[in-house]
Design an enzyme around this catalytic site. Structure first.
Site, PDB file in Angstrom:
ATOM      1  N   HIS A  20       0.791  -1.238   0.000  1.00  0.00           N
ATOM      2  CA  HIS A  20       0.000   0.000   0.000  1.00  0.00           C
ATOM      3  C   HIS A  20       0.820   1.282   0.000  1.00  0.00           C
ATOM      4  O   HIS A  20       0.254   2.371  -0.097  1.00  0.00           O
ATOM      5  CB  HIS A  20      -0.953   0.003   1.204  1.00  0.00           C
ATOM      6  CG  HIS A  20      -1.775  -1.237   1.281  1.00  0.00           C
ATOM      7  ND1 HIS A  20      -1.403  -2.328   2.026  1.00  0.00           N
ATOM      8  CD2 HIS A  20      -2.927  -1.579   0.657  1.00  0.00           C
ATOM      9  CE1 HIS A  20      -2.284  -3.290   1.878  1.00  0.00           C
ATOM     10  NE2 HIS A  20      -3.212  -2.873   1.055  1.00  0.00           N
ATOM     11  N   GLY A  79      -7.766  11.906   7.290  1.00  0.00           N
ATOM     12  CA  GLY A  79      -8.443  10.818   6.582  1.00  0.00           C
ATOM     13  C   GLY A  79      -8.399  11.031   5.077  1.00  0.00           C
ATOM     14  O   GLY A  79      -8.199  10.098   4.294  1.00  0.00           O
ATOM     15  N   ARG A  94      -6.775  16.548   1.921  1.00  0.00           N
ATOM     16  CA  ARG A  94      -6.281  17.278   3.095  1.00  0.00           C
ATOM     17  C   ARG A  94      -4.765  17.122   3.218  1.00  0.00           C
ATOM     18  O   ARG A  94      -4.058  18.063   3.574  1.00  0.00           O
ATOM     19  CB  ARG A  94      -6.959  16.763   4.374  1.00  0.00           C
ATOM     20  CG  ARG A  94      -8.355  17.304   4.569  1.00  0.00           C
ATOM     21  CD  ARG A  94      -8.272  18.624   5.307  1.00  0.00           C
ATOM     22  NE  ARG A  94      -9.377  19.496   5.012  1.00  0.00           N
ATOM     23  CZ  ARG A  94     -10.488  19.602   5.722  1.00  0.00           C
ATOM     24  NH1 ARG A  94     -10.638  18.856   6.781  1.00  0.00           N
ATOM     25  NH2 ARG A  94     -11.427  20.452   5.388  1.00  0.00           N
ATOM     26  N   ARG A 102      -3.351   3.942  -4.652  1.00  0.00           N
ATOM     27  CA  ARG A 102      -4.801   4.093  -4.422  1.00  0.00           C
ATOM     28  C   ARG A 102      -5.183   5.540  -4.109  1.00  0.00           C
ATOM     29  O   ARG A 102      -6.163   5.796  -3.400  1.00  0.00           O
ATOM     30  CB  ARG A 102      -5.282   3.210  -3.267  1.00  0.00           C
ATOM     31  CG  ARG A 102      -5.247   1.742  -3.597  1.00  0.00           C
ATOM     32  CD  ARG A 102      -5.608   0.911  -2.396  1.00  0.00           C
ATOM     33  NE  ARG A 102      -5.540  -0.495  -2.749  1.00  0.00           N
ATOM     34  CZ  ARG A 102      -6.613  -1.282  -2.853  1.00  0.00           C
ATOM     35  NH1 ARG A 102      -7.823  -0.820  -2.607  1.00  0.00           N
ATOM     36  NH2 ARG A 102      -6.476  -2.547  -3.174  1.00  0.00           N
ATOM     37  N   ARG A 141      -3.104  11.262  14.146  1.00  0.00           N
ATOM     38  CA  ARG A 141      -4.312  11.417  13.342  1.00  0.00           C
ATOM     39  C   ARG A 141      -4.847  12.825  13.528  1.00  0.00           C
ATOM     40  O   ARG A 141      -4.920  13.329  14.663  1.00  0.00           O
ATOM     41  CB  ARG A 141      -5.368  10.386  13.779  1.00  0.00           C
ATOM     42  CG  ARG A 141      -6.764  10.733  13.320  1.00  0.00           C
ATOM     43  CD  ARG A 141      -7.728   9.588  13.379  1.00  0.00           C
ATOM     44  NE  ARG A 141      -9.119  10.053  13.414  1.00  0.00           N
ATOM     45  CZ  ARG A 141      -9.754  10.634  12.403  1.00  0.00           C
ATOM     46  NH1 ARG A 141      -9.146  10.833  11.248  1.00  0.00           N
ATOM     47  NH2 ARG A 141     -11.004  11.032  12.534  1.00  0.00           N
ATOM     48  N   SER A 156     -11.838  14.797  11.831  1.00  0.00           N
ATOM     49  CA  SER A 156     -13.044  15.436  12.360  1.00  0.00           C
ATOM     50  C   SER A 156     -13.768  14.425  13.245  1.00  0.00           C
ATOM     51  O   SER A 156     -13.529  13.218  13.165  1.00  0.00           O
ATOM     52  CB  SER A 156     -13.953  15.899  11.224  1.00  0.00           C
ATOM     53  OG  SER A 156     -14.389  14.777  10.496  1.00  0.00           O
ATOM     54  N   GLU A 206     -11.390   6.118  13.577  1.00  0.00           N
ATOM     55  CA  GLU A 206     -10.041   5.582  13.324  1.00  0.00           C
ATOM     56  C   GLU A 206      -9.133   5.415  14.546  1.00  0.00           C
ATOM     57  O   GLU A 206      -8.251   4.541  14.546  1.00  0.00           O
ATOM     58  CB  GLU A 206      -9.291   6.486  12.319  1.00  0.00           C
ATOM     59  CG  GLU A 206      -9.792   6.442  10.902  1.00  0.00           C
ATOM     60  CD  GLU A 206     -10.987   7.360  10.642  1.00  0.00           C
ATOM     61  OE1 GLU A 206     -11.274   8.220  11.510  1.00  0.00           O
ATOM     62  OE2 GLU A 206     -11.648   7.204   9.610  1.00  0.00           O
ATOM     63  N   SER A 217     -16.872  18.644  13.912  1.00  0.00           N
ATOM     64  CA  SER A 217     -17.529  19.094  12.678  1.00  0.00           C
ATOM     65  C   SER A 217     -19.049  19.114  12.822  1.00  0.00           C
ATOM     66  O   SER A 217     -19.738  19.814  12.084  1.00  0.00           O
ATOM     67  CB  SER A 217     -17.144  18.177  11.518  1.00  0.00           C
ATOM     68  OG  SER A 217     -17.476  16.838  11.834  1.00  0.00           O
ATOM     69  N   ASP A 218     -19.565  18.332  13.765  1.00  0.00           N
ATOM     70  CA  ASP A 218     -21.024  18.276  13.949  1.00  0.00           C
ATOM     71  C   ASP A 218     -21.312  17.839  15.382  1.00  0.00           C
ATOM     72  O   ASP A 218     -20.435  17.299  16.051  1.00  0.00           O
ATOM     73  CB  ASP A 218     -21.661  17.310  12.944  1.00  0.00           C
ATOM     74  CG  ASP A 218     -21.001  15.954  12.932  1.00  0.00           C
ATOM     75  OD1 ASP A 218     -19.876  15.846  12.398  1.00  0.00           O
ATOM     76  OD2 ASP A 218     -21.569  15.006  13.485  1.00  0.00           O
ATOM     77  N   ARG A 262     -15.136  24.532   8.710  1.00  0.00           N
ATOM     78  CA  ARG A 262     -14.335  23.304   8.801  1.00  0.00           C
ATOM     79  C   ARG A 262     -12.896  23.582   8.383  1.00  0.00           C
ATOM     80  O   ARG A 262     -11.957  23.124   9.002  1.00  0.00           O
ATOM     81  CB  ARG A 262     -14.934  22.189   7.932  1.00  0.00           C
ATOM     82  CG  ARG A 262     -16.039  21.413   8.638  1.00  0.00           C
ATOM     83  CD  ARG A 262     -16.308  20.087   7.956  1.00  0.00           C
ATOM     84  NE  ARG A 262     -16.855  20.245   6.624  1.00  0.00           N
ATOM     85  CZ  ARG A 262     -18.119  20.503   6.342  1.00  0.00           C
ATOM     86  NH1 ARG A 262     -18.988  20.650   7.325  1.00  0.00           N
ATOM     87  NH2 ARG A 262     -18.535  20.629   5.098  1.00  0.00           N
TER      88      ARG A 262
END
Ligand code: HPA
Length: 243
Positions: free
Chosen positions: A10, A26, A30, A49, A93, A96, A187, A209-210, A223
């Site tokens: 990967h 993620g 970004r 990928r 990491r 959000s 995550e 974010s929410d 954001r």
């Protein structure tokens, strides 16, 4: 000569392509945004990928940023390969999360001291009990100091890493909330477990974010702004980890 363990399935790079610390949003876009706006001399080191990874300099420190994709299987793959085959010591990491407590507001930063989970990721380790997935104390302490220095609104505590974004369980959030869990994302727990198994360091820093209790949401512009502040915290933490 022993066969090098890279490139991996990967990550098409070699160990010298990465810094000691990798910031992990993620979203691959970004990662690209951070490289273009915060790093000098940024070089694309992975694009398998579309998981863009860049290495560049920030305040004279070599830092990498690579996307994790969404969910624990995905971050599990990238963190495993970076820790085991590319010599990476610290993964942070930066993502959000949805708030699950009234005092946690949208745009706030939540630092995951621990990560609860509904995933079976831990089952592979065959432990005769319950594992507590926790952040690296050193990374967390330095991130808190950076939040203080930047005047960011932040909270430190338990987060929930969920296998589902759309859940059929209508009362799950309420039950986690009663246990004091601050926010939900997808995550951190797998990242913390891989770091523990590899003897390495991990931390999850999230912007809200929410809000799952009030239904409040951030606009795309908000954001971006809160993401930028979190980025500064993360990059300053990466620099502090070199000292
Ligand atoms: N669930 C999982 N992950 C999230 C959420 C959520 O509601 N909000 C932001 N990341």
């Amino acid at each position: 000569m022993a066969k090098p363990l890279y490139p991996t399935p990967h990550i098409n790079a070699s160990p010298e392509d990465f810094g000691k610390t990798v910031l992990m949003p993620g979203d691959p876009l970004r990662a690209q945004f951070i490289a273009q706006n915060f790093l000098s001399d940024a070089k694309l080191v992975n694009n398998v990928r579309g998981i863009q990874g860049y290495t560049g300099n920030y305040k004279n420190i070599k830092v990498s940023v690579m996307a994790s994709g969404m969910g624990m299987p995905s971050i599990g793959i990238y963190s495993y390969e970076l820790f085991n085959f590319f010599g990476v010591e610290n993964i942070m990491r930066i993502g959000s999360a949805g708030a699950m407590q009234k005092e946690v507001h949208i745009r706030d930063i939540v630092i995951g001291m621990g990560a609860c989970t509904n995933s079976s990721f831990v089952a592979q380790f065959g432990l005769p009990g319950t594992f507590s997935a926790i952040a690296s104390y050193e990374m967390m302490r330095k991130a808190i100091e950076c939040c203080e220095a930047l005047g960011a609104r932040y909270h430190v505590g338990n987060i929930l890493s969920s296998d589902t974004f759309y859940s059929d369980d209508a009362t799950a959030v309420e039950r986690w909330s009663k246990m004091g869990v601050l926010a939900i994302e997808m995550e951190a727990a797998a990242l913390y477990m891989n770091a523990a198994r590899c003897g390495k360091n991990a931390l999850a820093i999230c912007t809200i974010s929410d809000h799952l209790l009030t239904g409040e949401e951030t606009t795309a512009q908000e954001r971006q702004t809160s993401f930028t502040q979190m980025m500064e915290v993360a990059l300053d933490t990466a620099v502090a980890l070199e000292k």
